[in-house]
Design a protein around this motif. Structure first.
Motif, PDB file in Angstrom:
ATOM      1  N   MET A   1       0.840  -1.196   0.000  1.00 14.21           N
ATOM      2  CA  MET A   1       0.000   0.000   0.000  1.00 14.21           C
ATOM      3  C   MET A   1       0.877   1.250   0.000  1.00 14.21           C
ATOM      4  N   ILE A   2       0.486   2.225  -0.793  1.00  8.56           N
ATOM      5  CA  ILE A   2       1.188   3.499  -0.847  1.00  8.56           C
ATOM      6  C   ILE A   2       0.341   4.562  -0.146  1.00  8.56           C
ATOM      7  N   TYR A   3       0.985   5.353   0.690  1.00  6.73           N
ATOM      8  CA  TYR A   3       0.338   6.487   1.344  1.00  6.73           C
ATOM      9  C   TYR A   3       0.820   7.764   0.666  1.00  6.73           C
ATOM     10  N   LEU A   4      -0.123   8.646   0.363  1.00  2.24           N
ATOM     11  CA  LEU A   4       0.209   9.888  -0.330  1.00  2.24           C
ATOM     12  C   LEU A   4      -0.230  11.073   0.523  1.00  2.24           C
ATOM     13  N   HIS A   5       0.727  11.935   0.805  1.00  2.00           N
ATOM     14  CA  HIS A   5       0.513  13.084   1.686  1.00  2.00           C
ATOM     15  C   HIS A   5       0.770  14.355   0.884  1.00  2.00           C
ATOM     16  N   HIS A   6      -0.205  15.255   0.864  1.00  2.78           N
ATOM     17  CA  HIS A   6      -0.053  16.524   0.149  1.00  2.78           C
ATOM     18  C   HIS A   6      -0.502  17.677   1.037  1.00  2.78           C
ATOM     19  N   ARG A   7       0.279  18.753   1.009  1.00  3.84           N
ATOM     20  CA  ARG A   7      -0.107  19.974   1.706  1.00  3.84           C
ATOM     21  C   ARG A   7       0.370  21.180   0.886  1.00  3.84           C
ATOM     22  N   PRO A   8      -0.402  22.260   0.858  1.00  2.00           N
ATOM     23  CA  PRO A   8       0.114  23.505   0.277  1.00  2.00           C
ATOM     24  C   PRO A   8       1.303  23.995   1.104  1.00  2.00           C
ATOM     25  N   THR A   9       2.313  24.522   0.452  1.00  2.00           N
ATOM     26  CA  THR A   9       3.466  25.015   1.203  1.00  2.00           C
ATOM     27  C   THR A   9       3.074  26.177   2.113  1.00  2.00           C
ATOM     28  N   ALA A  10       2.007  26.896   1.769  1.00  2.00           N
ATOM     29  CA  ALA A  10       1.559  27.998   2.621  1.00  2.00           C
ATOM     30  C   ALA A  10       1.111  27.499   3.989  1.00  2.00           C
ATOM     31  N   VAL A  11       0.621  26.262   4.042  1.00  2.00           N
ATOM     32  CA  VAL A  11       0.204  25.673   5.318  1.00  2.00           C
ATOM     33  C   VAL A  11       1.424  25.241   6.126  1.00  2.00           C
ATOM     34  N   LEU A  12       2.414  24.679   5.449  1.00  2.00           N
ATOM     35  CA  LEU A  12       3.605  24.179   6.138  1.00  2.00           C
ATOM     36  C   LEU A  12       4.598  25.284   6.466  1.00  2.00           C
ATOM     37  N   LEU A  13       4.549  26.373   5.701  1.00  2.00           N
ATOM     38  CA  LEU A  13       5.489  27.488   5.895  1.00  2.00           C
ATOM     39  C   LEU A  13       4.693  28.783   6.066  1.00  2.00           C
ATOM     40  N   PRO A  14       3.955  28.921   7.163  1.00  2.00           N
ATOM     41  CA  PRO A  14       3.059  30.078   7.330  1.00  2.00           C
ATOM     42  C   PRO A  14       3.787  31.409   7.448  1.00  2.00           C
ATOM     43  N   ASN A  15       5.054  31.385   7.851  1.00  2.00           N
ATOM     44  CA  ASN A  15       5.803  32.634   8.031  1.00  2.00           C
ATOM     45  C   ASN A  15       6.713  32.953   6.851  1.00  2.00           C
ATOM     46  N   ARG A  16       6.508  32.263   5.770  1.00  2.00           N
ATOM     47  CA  ARG A  16       7.337  32.477   4.586  1.00  2.00           C
ATOM     48  C   ARG A  16       7.129  33.881   4.032  1.00  2.00           C
ATOM     49  N   THR A  17       8.235  34.556   3.711  1.00  2.00           N
ATOM     50  CA  THR A  17       8.154  35.940   3.242  1.00  2.00           C
ATOM     51  C   THR A  17       8.626  36.113   1.807  1.00  2.00           C
ATOM     52  N   GLN A  18       9.350  35.132   1.256  1.00  2.00           N
ATOM     53  CA  GLN A  18       9.873  35.250  -0.098  1.00  2.00           C
ATOM     54  C   GLN A  18       9.081  34.368  -1.052  1.00  2.00           C
ATOM     55  N   SER A  19       9.045  34.768  -2.318  1.00  2.00           N
ATOM     56  CA  SER A  19       8.280  34.007  -3.301  1.00  2.00           C
ATOM     57  C   SER A  19       8.929  32.661  -3.593  1.00  2.00           C
ATOM     58  N   ARG A  20      10.260  32.608  -3.559  1.00  2.00           N
ATOM     59  CA  ARG A  20      10.974  31.358  -3.794  1.00  2.00           C
ATOM     60  C   ARG A  20      11.373  30.729  -2.462  1.00  2.00           C
ATOM     61  N   LEU A  21      11.454  29.406  -2.454  1.00  2.72           N
ATOM     62  CA  LEU A  21      11.807  28.701  -1.230  1.00  2.72           C
ATOM     63  C   LEU A  21      13.263  28.972  -0.852  1.00  2.72           C
ATOM     64  N   THR A  22      13.482  29.281   0.410  1.00  4.75           N
ATOM     65  CA  THR A  22      14.833  29.489   0.920  1.00  4.75           C
ATOM     66  C   THR A  22      15.367  28.174   1.485  1.00  4.75           C
ATOM     67  N   GLN A  23      16.641  28.179   1.872  1.00  6.71           N
ATOM     68  CA  GLN A  23      17.210  26.982   2.489  1.00  6.71           C
ATOM     69  C   GLN A  23      16.510  26.669   3.806  1.00  6.71           C
ATOM     70  N   ASP A  24      16.131  27.694   4.548  1.00 10.22           N
ATOM     71  CA  ASP A  24      15.378  27.468   5.787  1.00 10.22           C
ATOM     72  C   ASP A  24      14.028  26.817   5.493  1.00 10.22           C
ATOM     73  N   ASP A  25      13.389  27.236   4.401  1.00 11.34           N
ATOM     74  CA  ASP A  25      12.118  26.623   4.008  1.00 11.34           C
ATOM     75  C   ASP A  25      12.315  25.140   3.690  1.00 11.34           C
ATOM     76  N   ARG A  26      13.373  24.833   2.963  1.00 13.84           N
ATOM     77  CA  ARG A  26      13.642  23.439   2.596  1.00 13.84           C
ATOM     78  C   ARG A  26      13.939  22.596   3.839  1.00 13.84           C
ATOM     79  N   THR A  27      14.645  23.197   4.785  1.00 14.27           N
ATOM     80  CA  THR A  27      14.919  22.496   6.039  1.00 14.27           C
ATOM     81  C   THR A  27      13.623  22.209   6.789  1.00 14.27           C
ATOM     82  N   ALA A  28      12.710  23.182   6.785  1.00 13.93           N
ATOM     83  CA  ALA A  28      11.422  22.997   7.454  1.00 13.93           C
ATOM     84  C   ALA A  28      10.602  21.898   6.778  1.00 13.93           C
TER      85      ALA A  28
END
Length: 221
Positions: A1-28
């Motif tokens: 069985m495969i489990y598939l998990h999807h979330r908008p990045t806006a939900v996972l990174l609510p304090n994001r301020t830049q349009s492109r993902l930063t290294q901190d965003d990728r770490t999160a």
């Protein structure tokens, strides 16, 4: 069985301020991946996963029969995972395998997600990355969704096997069903993989696995 998990990045990174993902965003996002996989392992009475990288750069679980893959775009995050007795725990053959060999390559799952509004030169990339059949299929439809369904399927298949972009994308031809949202891809170096595509949050998401039945038993989490 495969489990598939999807979330908008806006939900996972609510304090994001830049349009492109930063290294901190990728770490999160990496921390979120570990949290989801840890909960899944606990539910299966397995230890918390220890994540390492194979020689091919693909993250793998070193201490539990867990296979997984994640992907993110600017607006979406996807994680596919499953538990399989054939997945290596800590097999030196796996970590030392050549890029196109190794008995344990191809035991996992692959996922890819792309935002449909991503700026892409569709014609140029179709000419350089799509097979002739794929290019004709896209030209017959002409939409961004059709283009990304082909692109994401190819990427997910290669990620499931573990070769990444070491295989020329033009040489990997996807054979799609009538709606272009499911099918298989086959190549002499990797064998056959099946895939499914989904439209989510104005994005295209594709997941691939060696076993067709396993893929159709997919569960969203």
């Amino acid at each position: 069985m495969i489990y598939l998990h999807h979330r908008p990045t806006a939900v996972l990174l609510p304090n994001r301020t830049q349009s492109r993902l930063t290294q901190d965003d990728r770490t999160a996002l990496g921390a979120h991946r570990l949290a989801v996989l840890s909960l899944a392992c606990r539910a299966h009475n397995l230890p918390a996963p220890v994540i390492m990288r194979s020689n091919h750069g693909k993250p793998v679980c070193a201490n539990a029969p867990l296979h997984f893959n994640h992907s993110h775009s600017q607006k979406n995050y996807a994680l596919a995972f499953g538990f399989d007795a054939q997945t290596p725990l800590k097999n030196t053959q796996f970590y030392n395998a050549k890029p196109d060999l190794g008995a344990n390559l191809g035991a996992g799952v692959g996922v890819d997600v792309e935002d449909l509004d991503r700026a892409v030169n569709f014609s140029a990339l179709a000419n350089s990355r799509f097979s002739d059949d794929e290019r004709k299929r896209w030209q017959a439809n002409g939409t961004a969704a059709a283009w990304f369904a082909i692109w994401c399927a190819k990427e997910a298949v290669l990620k499931a096997h573990g070769l990444g972009i070491r295989l020329n994308l033009r040489e990997l031809n996807t054979h799609a069903a009538a709606d272009d949202m499911a099918g298989f891809a086959q190549h002499a170096r990797i064998g056959r993989f099946y895939y499914r595509c989904f439209s989510v949050n104005h994005a295209m998401l594709a997941v691939a696995h060696r076993d067709e039945k396993t893929l159709w038993d997919l569960v969203w989490v």
